[in-house]
Design an enzyme around this catalytic site. Sequence first.
Site, PDB file in Angstrom:
ATOM      1  N   ARG A  14       0.776  -1.223   0.002  1.00 18.53           N
ATOM      2  CA  ARG A  14       0.078   0.076  -0.042  1.00 18.53           C
ATOM      3  C   ARG A  14       0.687   1.365  -0.080  1.00 18.53           C
ATOM      4  NH1 ARG A  14       1.593   1.697   4.113  1.00 18.53           N
ATOM      5  NH2 ARG A  14       0.524   3.641   3.748  1.00 18.53           N
ATOM      6  N   GLY A  15       0.320   2.390  -0.093  1.00 19.77           N
ATOM      7  CA  GLY A  15       1.170   3.769  -0.222  1.00 19.77           C
ATOM      8  C   GLY A  15       1.103   4.075  -1.675  1.00 19.77           C
ATOM      9  N   ALA A  16       0.976   5.351  -2.005  1.00 18.69           N
ATOM     10  CA  ALA A  16       0.796   5.576  -3.547  1.00 18.69           C
ATOM     11  C   ALA A  16       2.031   4.955  -4.316  1.00 18.69           C
ATOM     12  CB  ALA A  16       0.537   6.765  -3.793  1.00 18.69           C
TER      13      ALA A  16
ATOM     14  N   ARG B 266      -6.842  -0.397  -7.433  1.00 17.31           N
ATOM     15  CA  ARG B 266      -7.210   0.652  -6.585  1.00 17.31           C
ATOM     16  C   ARG B 266      -7.468   1.964  -7.317  1.00 17.31           C
ATOM     17  NH1 ARG B 266      -4.443   1.175  -0.954  1.00 17.31           N
ATOM     18  NH2 ARG B 266      -6.402   2.275  -0.220  1.00 17.31           N
TER      19      ARG B 266
ATOM     20  N   GLN C 294      -3.144   2.805   9.900  1.00 15.36           N
ATOM     21  CA  GLN C 294      -1.677   2.645   9.474  1.00 15.36           C
ATOM     22  C   GLN C 294      -0.860   3.757  10.113  1.00 15.36           C
ATOM     23  OE1 GLN C 294      -4.506   3.321   7.498  1.00 15.36           O
ATOM     24  NE2 GLN C 294      -4.401   2.524   5.165  1.00 15.36           N
TER      25      GLN C 294
ATOM     26  N   ASP D 176      -1.735  11.011  -2.437  1.00 16.99           N
ATOM     27  CA  ASP D 176      -2.149   9.944  -3.475  1.00 16.99           C
ATOM     28  C   ASP D 176      -2.436  10.488  -5.014  1.00 16.99           C
ATOM     29  OD1 ASP D 176      -2.896   8.629  -0.638  1.00 16.99           O
ATOM     30  OD2 ASP D 176      -2.792   6.981  -1.779  1.00 16.99           O
TER      31      ASP D 176
HETATM   32  O1  MRU Z   1      -4.794   3.399   1.973  1.00 16.03           O
HETATM   33  P1  MRU Z   1      -3.401   3.470   1.914  1.00 16.03           P
HETATM   34  O2  MRU Z   1      -2.449   2.867   3.201  1.00 16.03           O
HETATM   35  O3  MRU Z   1      -2.582   3.139   0.388  1.00 16.03           O
HETATM   36  O4  MRU Z   1      -3.047   5.141   1.911  1.00 16.03           O
HETATM   37  C1  MRU Z   1      -1.726   5.669   1.921  1.00 16.03           C
HETATM   38  C2  MRU Z   1      -1.757   6.944   1.953  1.00 16.03           C
HETATM   39  O5  MRU Z   1      -2.842   7.678   2.046  1.00 16.03           O
HETATM   40  C3  MRU Z   1      -0.505   7.638   2.017  1.00 16.03           C
HETATM   41  O6  MRU Z   1      -0.310   8.787   3.017  1.00 16.03           O
HETATM   42  C4  MRU Z   1      -0.072   8.051   0.619  1.00 16.03           C
HETATM   43  O7  MRU Z   1      -0.267   7.145  -0.322  1.00 16.03           O
HETATM   44  C5  MRU Z   1       1.174   8.687   0.615  1.00 16.03           C
HETATM   45  S1  MRU Z   1       2.144   7.431   0.451  1.00 16.03           S
HETATM   46  C6  MRU Z   1       3.709   8.010   0.478  1.00 16.03           C
END
Ligand code: MRU
Length: 371
Positions: free
Chosen positions: A78-80, A120, A229, A270
Amino acid sequence: MHPCNMASGSASGGKRSTVFPRHSSCCNLSLMNLDIIGWSPSGAVRFLDQTLLPRQEVHREVHSIDDMIEAIKALRVRGAPLIGISAAMGLAAAAARQAADGGLNVAWFDEAAGRMAQARPTAVNLVWAVNRMRHVAAQAFADATDQAAVARALRLEAQRIWDEDAEMCRAMGDAGAALIPQGATVLTHCNAGALATGGIGTAVAALYTAHEQGKGIKVVSTETRPLRQGARLTAWELSKAGVPVTSIVDSAAASVMARKAIDLVITGADRIAANGDVANKIGTYALAVLANVHDIPFYVAAPRSTFDLSLASGATIPIEERSAAEVDAAPGAAVHNPAFDVTPAEIIAAIVTDRGVVRPPYQESIRRLFD
Ligand code: MRU
Protein backbone atom coordinates in the site's frame (compact mmCIF):
# COMPACT_ATOMS: atom_id res chain seq x y z
CA MET A 1 19.82 1.39 -11.65
CA HIS A 2 20.04 3.48 -8.54
CA PRO A 3 23.31 2.54 -6.85
CA CYS A 4 21.52 2.22 -3.53
CA ASN A 5 19.60 -0.76 -4.85
CA MET A 6 22.63 -2.57 -6.17
CA ALA A 7 23.80 -3.92 -2.86
CA SER A 8 21.43 -6.85 -2.72
CA GLY A 9 20.42 -7.41 -6.28
CA SER A 10 17.84 -6.10 -8.67
CA ALA A 11 16.73 -6.89 -12.16
CA SER A 12 19.32 -9.61 -12.29
CA GLY A 13 17.49 -11.64 -9.72
CA GLY A 14 17.90 -10.70 -6.08
CA LYS A 15 15.89 -8.85 -3.52
CA ARG A 16 16.73 -5.50 -2.06
CA SER A 17 16.94 -6.21 1.59
CA THR A 18 17.51 -2.81 3.12
CA VAL A 19 14.97 -0.08 3.08
CA PHE A 20 17.62 2.44 3.89
CA PRO A 21 19.87 1.94 0.94
CA ARG A 22 23.44 0.98 1.53
CA HIS A 23 25.45 2.95 -0.96
CA SER A 24 27.69 4.97 1.27
CA SER A 25 28.57 7.74 -1.14
CA CYS A 26 24.99 8.90 -1.61
CA CYS A 27 23.12 7.38 1.32
CA ASN A 28 24.16 7.26 4.91
CA LEU A 29 20.98 6.71 6.83
CA SER A 30 21.31 3.95 9.37
CA LEU A 31 20.88 0.48 7.94
CA MET A 32 17.54 -1.18 8.52
CA ASN A 33 16.33 -4.45 7.23
CA LEU A 34 12.63 -3.94 6.59
CA ASP A 35 12.69 -6.13 3.45
CA ILE A 36 9.54 -4.52 2.06
CA ILE A 37 9.59 -5.76 -1.53
CA GLY A 38 11.88 -7.67 -3.85
CA TRP A 39 12.24 -10.39 -6.46
CA SER A 40 12.36 -13.98 -5.26
CA PRO A 41 14.88 -16.34 -6.91
CA SER A 42 11.96 -17.95 -8.78
CA GLY A 43 11.09 -14.58 -10.33
CA ALA A 44 8.02 -13.94 -8.18
CA VAL A 45 7.43 -10.64 -6.36
CA ARG A 46 8.15 -11.10 -2.66
CA PHE A 47 6.69 -8.53 -0.27
CA LEU A 48 6.07 -7.86 3.39
CA ASP A 49 2.36 -8.31 4.15
CA GLN A 50 1.54 -4.94 5.76
CA THR A 51 -1.87 -6.06 7.00
CA LEU A 52 -0.11 -8.13 9.67
CA LEU A 53 2.21 -5.40 10.99
CA PRO A 54 3.32 -4.66 13.60
CA ARG A 55 2.58 -8.01 15.23
CA GLN A 56 3.91 -10.31 12.53
CA GLU A 57 6.48 -9.86 9.78
CA VAL A 58 5.25 -12.27 7.13
CA HIS A 59 6.44 -12.28 3.52
CA ARG A 60 4.36 -13.47 0.61
CA GLU A 61 5.28 -14.33 -2.98
CA VAL A 62 3.04 -13.62 -5.94
CA HIS A 63 3.49 -14.74 -9.52
CA SER A 64 0.12 -13.98 -11.03
CA ILE A 65 -1.82 -10.86 -11.97
CA ASP A 66 -4.76 -11.94 -9.81
CA ASP A 67 -2.59 -12.42 -6.73
CA MET A 68 -0.94 -9.02 -7.10
CA ILE A 69 -4.32 -7.34 -7.60
CA GLU A 70 -5.57 -9.06 -4.45
CA ALA A 71 -2.48 -7.85 -2.52
CA ILE A 72 -3.06 -4.26 -3.65
CA LYS A 73 -6.80 -4.31 -2.95
CA ALA A 74 -6.29 -5.85 0.50
CA LEU A 75 -3.52 -3.30 1.35
CA ARG A 76 -0.91 -6.01 1.81
CA VAL A 77 1.17 -3.59 -0.24
CA ARG A 78 0.00 0.00 0.00
CA GLY A 79 0.95 3.67 -0.19
CA ALA A 80 0.79 5.46 -3.53
CA PRO A 81 4.37 4.90 -4.80
CA LEU A 82 4.58 1.31 -3.56
CA ILE A 83 1.26 0.47 -5.23
CA GLY A 84 2.75 1.60 -8.56
CA ILE A 85 6.00 -0.30 -7.99
CA SER A 86 4.13 -3.45 -6.96
CA ALA A 87 1.87 -3.29 -10.00
CA ALA A 88 4.87 -2.92 -12.32
CA MET A 89 6.74 -5.77 -10.64
CA GLY A 90 3.60 -7.91 -10.65
CA LEU A 91 3.14 -7.36 -14.38
CA ALA A 92 6.80 -8.23 -14.99
CA ALA A 93 6.68 -11.39 -12.86
CA ALA A 94 3.47 -12.62 -14.46
CA ALA A 95 4.78 -11.82 -17.94
CA ALA A 96 7.93 -13.85 -17.29
CA ARG A 97 5.86 -16.86 -16.27
CA GLN A 98 3.58 -16.34 -19.27
CA ALA A 99 6.62 -16.23 -21.57
CA ALA A 100 7.94 -19.47 -20.07
CA ASP A 101 4.59 -21.07 -21.00
CA GLY A 102 4.74 -19.56 -24.49
CA GLY A 103 1.71 -17.33 -23.97
CA LEU A 104 3.12 -13.81 -23.66
CA ASN A 105 1.48 -11.78 -26.40
CA VAL A 106 -0.06 -8.34 -26.90
CA ALA A 107 -3.61 -9.45 -26.05
CA TRP A 108 -2.52 -11.10 -22.79
CA PHE A 109 -0.49 -8.07 -21.72
CA ASP A 110 -3.23 -5.54 -22.56
CA GLU A 111 -5.80 -7.45 -20.55
CA ALA A 112 -3.42 -7.88 -17.60
CA ALA A 113 -2.36 -4.22 -17.59
CA GLY A 114 -5.98 -3.06 -17.86
CA ARG A 115 -7.02 -5.07 -14.83
CA MET A 116 -3.93 -4.11 -12.81
CA ALA A 117 -4.57 -0.40 -13.43
CA GLN A 118 -7.98 -0.72 -11.77
CA ALA A 119 -6.86 -2.42 -8.56
CA ARG A 120 -7.36 0.78 -6.55
CA PRO A 121 -8.77 4.07 -7.86
CA THR A 122 -7.23 7.02 -6.00
CA ALA A 123 -3.43 6.77 -6.11
CA VAL A 124 -2.48 7.90 -9.60
CA ASN A 125 0.94 6.27 -9.23
CA LEU A 126 -0.75 2.98 -10.11
CA VAL A 127 -1.94 4.11 -13.55
CA TRP A 128 1.32 6.01 -14.05
CA ALA A 129 3.41 2.86 -13.46
CA VAL A 130 1.13 0.63 -15.55
CA ASN A 131 1.35 3.15 -18.41
CA ARG A 132 5.13 3.00 -18.28
CA MET A 133 4.93 -0.78 -18.49
CA ARG A 134 2.48 -0.53 -21.41
CA HIS A 135 4.88 1.76 -23.25
CA VAL A 136 7.83 -0.62 -22.80
CA ALA A 137 5.66 -3.61 -23.74
CA ALA A 138 4.56 -1.95 -26.97
CA GLN A 139 8.16 -1.24 -27.91
CA ALA A 140 9.35 -4.71 -26.90
CA PHE A 141 6.58 -6.53 -28.78
CA ALA A 142 7.53 -4.52 -31.86
CA ASP A 143 11.29 -5.09 -31.54
CA ALA A 144 11.85 -8.34 -29.68
CA THR A 145 12.69 -11.58 -31.33
CA ASP A 146 11.15 -13.80 -28.67
CA GLN A 147 8.81 -13.71 -25.66
CA ALA A 148 11.65 -14.01 -23.16
CA ALA A 149 13.13 -10.77 -24.47
CA VAL A 150 9.79 -8.99 -23.93
CA ALA A 151 9.67 -10.33 -20.38
CA ARG A 152 13.22 -9.13 -19.73
CA ALA A 153 12.37 -5.64 -20.97
CA LEU A 154 9.36 -5.54 -18.64
CA ARG A 155 11.39 -6.61 -15.66
CA LEU A 156 14.03 -3.97 -16.38
CA GLU A 157 11.35 -1.28 -16.55
CA ALA A 158 9.76 -2.42 -13.28
CA GLN A 159 13.18 -2.25 -11.66
CA ARG A 160 13.74 1.22 -13.11
CA ILE A 161 10.42 2.41 -11.66
CA TRP A 162 11.49 1.14 -8.25
CA ASP A 163 15.02 2.56 -8.47
CA GLU A 164 13.77 5.95 -9.60
CA ASP A 165 11.31 6.04 -6.72
CA ALA A 166 14.11 5.36 -4.23
CA GLU A 167 16.00 8.26 -5.76
CA MET A 168 12.96 10.56 -5.60
CA CYS A 169 12.44 9.64 -1.93
CA ARG A 170 16.00 10.69 -1.19
CA ALA A 171 15.47 14.02 -2.95
CA MET A 172 12.19 14.67 -1.07
CA GLY A 173 13.98 13.83 2.16
CA ASP A 174 16.59 16.52 1.51
CA ALA A 175 14.07 19.15 0.38
CA GLY A 176 11.60 18.35 3.17
CA ALA A 177 14.20 18.30 5.95
CA ALA A 178 15.12 21.87 5.04
CA LEU A 179 11.61 22.92 6.14
CA ILE A 180 11.98 21.32 9.57
CA PRO A 181 13.50 23.52 12.30
CA GLN A 182 15.91 22.25 14.93
CA GLY A 183 14.09 20.48 17.76
CA ALA A 184 10.72 20.57 15.97
CA THR A 185 7.78 18.33 16.80
CA VAL A 186 6.19 17.20 13.54
CA LEU A 187 2.77 15.64 13.11
CA THR A 188 2.22 13.15 10.27
CA HIS A 189 -0.81 11.14 9.20
CA CYS A 190 -1.26 7.63 7.81
CA ASN A 191 1.98 6.12 6.52
CA ALA A 192 4.05 8.00 3.96
CA GLY A 193 7.25 6.24 4.89
CA ALA A 194 9.46 3.44 3.67
CA LEU A 195 6.49 1.09 3.84
CA ALA A 196 4.66 3.22 1.29
CA THR A 197 7.46 3.66 -1.26
CA GLY A 198 10.50 2.09 -2.90
CA GLY A 199 12.86 4.10 -0.71
CA ILE A 200 12.73 6.05 2.55
CA GLY A 201 9.27 7.54 2.04
CA THR A 202 7.81 10.86 0.99
CA ALA A 203 6.70 12.86 4.05
CA VAL A 204 8.54 10.49 6.38
CA ALA A 205 11.69 10.82 4.24
CA ALA A 206 11.86 14.42 5.48
CA LEU A 207 11.64 13.15 9.05
CA TYR A 208 14.35 10.51 8.59
CA THR A 209 16.62 13.04 6.94
CA ALA A 210 16.06 15.72 9.60
CA HIS A 211 16.71 13.09 12.27
CA GLU A 212 19.89 12.05 10.53
CA GLN A 213 20.97 15.68 10.32
CA GLY A 214 20.88 15.77 14.10
CA LYS A 215 17.95 18.16 14.35
CA GLY A 216 16.58 16.34 17.40
CA ILE A 217 13.05 16.15 16.01
CA LYS A 218 10.07 14.39 17.58
CA VAL A 219 7.24 12.88 15.57
CA VAL A 220 3.56 12.68 16.47
CA SER A 221 1.82 9.97 14.43
CA THR A 222 -1.95 9.96 14.18
CA GLU A 223 -3.62 6.58 14.51
CA THR A 224 -5.41 6.84 11.10
CA ARG A 225 -8.69 5.05 11.51
CA PRO A 226 -10.04 2.70 10.34
CA LEU A 227 -7.00 0.68 9.21
CA ARG A 228 -4.58 2.36 11.63
CA GLN A 229 -1.66 2.86 9.22
CA GLY A 230 -0.24 5.57 11.50
CA ALA A 231 -0.27 3.56 14.71
CA ARG A 232 0.65 0.23 13.11
CA LEU A 233 3.06 1.25 10.33
CA THR A 234 4.48 4.76 10.79
CA ALA A 235 5.15 4.23 14.48
CA TRP A 236 6.69 0.84 13.67
CA GLU A 237 9.16 2.05 11.07
CA LEU A 238 10.11 5.26 12.90
CA SER A 239 10.73 3.32 16.12
CA LYS A 240 12.90 0.85 14.25
CA ALA A 241 14.94 3.75 12.89
CA GLY A 242 15.33 5.27 16.34
CA VAL A 243 13.25 8.37 15.57
CA PRO A 244 11.25 9.42 18.66
CA VAL A 245 7.57 8.89 17.87
CA THR A 246 4.38 9.29 19.87
CA SER A 247 1.07 7.84 18.66
CA ILE A 248 -2.15 9.74 19.24
CA VAL A 249 -5.72 8.85 18.36
CA ASP A 250 -7.05 10.89 15.45
CA SER A 251 -9.43 12.86 17.65
CA ALA A 252 -6.55 14.13 19.83
CA ALA A 253 -5.02 16.19 17.00
CA ALA A 254 -6.96 19.40 17.71
CA SER A 255 -6.10 19.58 21.39
CA VAL A 256 -2.46 18.70 20.74
CA MET A 257 -2.22 21.53 18.21
CA ALA A 258 -4.06 23.93 20.52
CA ARG A 259 -1.45 23.26 23.20
CA LYS A 260 1.21 24.48 20.73
CA ALA A 261 2.77 21.03 20.85
CA ILE A 262 3.15 20.78 17.06
CA ASP A 263 5.50 22.93 14.94
CA LEU A 264 4.44 21.64 11.53
CA VAL A 265 2.36 18.97 9.82
CA ILE A 266 3.59 16.96 6.84
CA THR A 267 1.69 14.23 4.99
CA GLY A 268 2.02 12.27 1.78
CA ALA A 269 -0.37 12.34 -1.19
CA ASP A 270 -2.18 9.88 -3.42
CA ARG A 271 -3.01 12.30 -6.23
CA ILE A 272 -2.35 16.00 -6.75
CA ALA A 273 -4.39 17.95 -9.29
CA ALA A 274 -3.02 20.70 -11.53
CA ASN A 275 -4.23 23.41 -9.11
CA GLY A 276 -2.49 21.84 -6.09
CA ASP A 277 -5.53 20.17 -4.48
CA VAL A 278 -4.28 17.03 -2.72
CA ALA A 279 -6.03 13.69 -2.23
CA ASN A 280 -4.58 11.76 0.68
CA LYS A 281 -5.72 9.41 3.45
CA ILE A 282 -9.06 10.24 5.01
CA GLY A 283 -8.54 12.71 7.83
CA THR A 284 -5.81 14.69 6.06
CA TYR A 285 -8.23 17.51 5.21
CA ALA A 286 -9.30 17.79 8.85
CA LEU A 287 -5.66 18.02 9.94
CA ALA A 288 -4.94 20.71 7.34
CA VAL A 289 -7.90 22.77 8.57
CA LEU A 290 -6.77 22.37 12.17
CA ALA A 291 -3.20 23.32 11.30
CA ASN A 292 -4.41 26.47 9.55
CA VAL A 293 -6.65 27.45 12.48
CA HIS A 294 -3.66 27.08 14.80
CA ASP A 295 -1.17 28.86 12.51
CA ILE A 296 0.85 25.70 11.98
CA PRO A 297 2.32 25.15 8.49
CA PHE A 298 0.73 22.24 6.65
CA TYR A 299 3.03 20.59 4.08
CA VAL A 300 2.57 17.74 1.62
CA ALA A 301 5.37 15.62 0.14
CA ALA A 302 5.01 13.68 -3.11
CA PRO A 303 7.08 12.62 -6.11
CA ARG A 304 6.16 13.80 -9.62
CA SER A 305 4.52 10.40 -10.24
CA THR A 306 1.73 11.48 -7.85
CA PHE A 307 0.70 14.55 -9.87
CA ASP A 308 -2.22 14.25 -12.27
CA LEU A 309 -2.17 17.28 -14.54
CA SER A 310 -5.15 15.93 -16.48
CA LEU A 311 -7.35 17.02 -13.57
CA ALA A 312 -7.89 20.76 -13.17
CA SER A 313 -8.85 20.42 -9.52
CA GLY A 314 -9.35 17.87 -6.78
CA ALA A 315 -13.11 17.82 -7.39
CA THR A 316 -12.80 15.01 -9.94
CA ILE A 317 -10.25 12.84 -8.13
CA PRO A 318 -11.87 9.40 -7.70
CA ILE A 319 -12.23 8.59 -4.00
CA GLU A 320 -12.08 4.94 -3.01
CA GLU A 321 -15.01 3.71 -0.95
CA ARG A 322 -13.90 0.75 1.14
CA SER A 323 -15.79 -2.06 2.77
CA ALA A 324 -18.16 -1.38 5.67
CA ALA A 325 -16.45 -4.27 7.43
CA GLU A 326 -13.46 -1.99 8.13
CA VAL A 327 -15.59 0.23 10.38
CA ASP A 328 -16.48 -0.98 13.85
CA ALA A 329 -20.18 -0.01 13.80
CA ALA A 330 -23.25 -1.60 15.31
CA PRO A 331 -25.02 -4.15 13.09
CA GLY A 332 -27.84 -2.46 11.24
CA ALA A 333 -26.07 0.91 10.93
CA ALA A 334 -25.24 2.05 7.43
CA VAL A 335 -21.51 2.73 6.94
CA HIS A 336 -19.84 5.27 4.66
CA ASN A 337 -16.10 4.53 4.49
CA PRO A 338 -14.22 6.83 2.09
CA ALA A 339 -10.51 5.99 2.19
CA PHE A 340 -9.31 9.42 1.04
CA ASP A 341 -10.25 13.09 1.14
CA VAL A 342 -9.18 16.18 -0.79
CA THR A 343 -7.36 19.06 0.87
CA PRO A 344 -7.80 22.35 -1.01
CA ALA A 345 -4.58 23.91 -2.28
CA GLU A 346 -5.40 27.17 -0.44
CA ILE A 347 -4.53 25.66 2.93
CA ILE A 348 -1.33 23.89 1.88
CA ALA A 349 1.77 25.95 2.73
CA ALA A 350 4.05 24.08 0.30
CA ILE A 351 4.43 20.79 -1.58
CA VAL A 352 7.78 19.00 -1.29
CA THR A 353 8.68 17.16 -4.50
CA ASP A 354 11.69 15.31 -5.83
CA ARG A 355 12.47 18.49 -7.76
CA GLY A 356 12.32 20.83 -4.80
CA VAL A 357 9.60 22.68 -2.90
CA VAL A 358 6.68 24.23 -4.79
CA ARG A 359 4.61 27.00 -3.25
CA PRO A 360 1.46 28.95 -4.13
CA PRO A 361 0.28 29.94 -6.62
CA TYR A 362 0.32 26.22 -7.40
CA GLN A 363 -1.19 26.49 -10.86
CA GLU A 364 2.05 28.11 -12.03
CA SER A 365 4.54 26.40 -9.75
CA ILE A 366 3.21 22.93 -10.63
CA ARG A 367 3.22 23.75 -14.35
CA ARG A 368 6.87 24.85 -14.03
CA LEU A 369 7.68 21.59 -12.21
CA PHE A 370 6.74 19.67 -15.35
CA ASP A 371 8.12 22.08 -17.93
O1 MRU B 1 -4.83 3.32 1.84
P1 MRU B 1 -3.34 3.48 1.88
O2 MRU B 1 -2.71 2.91 3.11
O3 MRU B 1 -2.67 2.99 0.62
O4 MRU B 1 -3.15 5.06 1.95
C1 MRU B 1 -1.84 5.59 1.94
C2 MRU B 1 -1.83 7.07 2.05
O5 MRU B 1 -2.83 7.72 2.05
C3 MRU B 1 -0.49 7.71 2.07
O6 MRU B 1 -0.49 8.84 2.87
C4 MRU B 1 -0.16 8.13 0.65
O7 MRU B 1 -0.26 7.05 -0.22
C5 MRU B 1 1.15 8.73 0.55
S1 MRU B 1 2.36 7.46 0.46
C6 MRU B 1 3.88 7.97 0.34
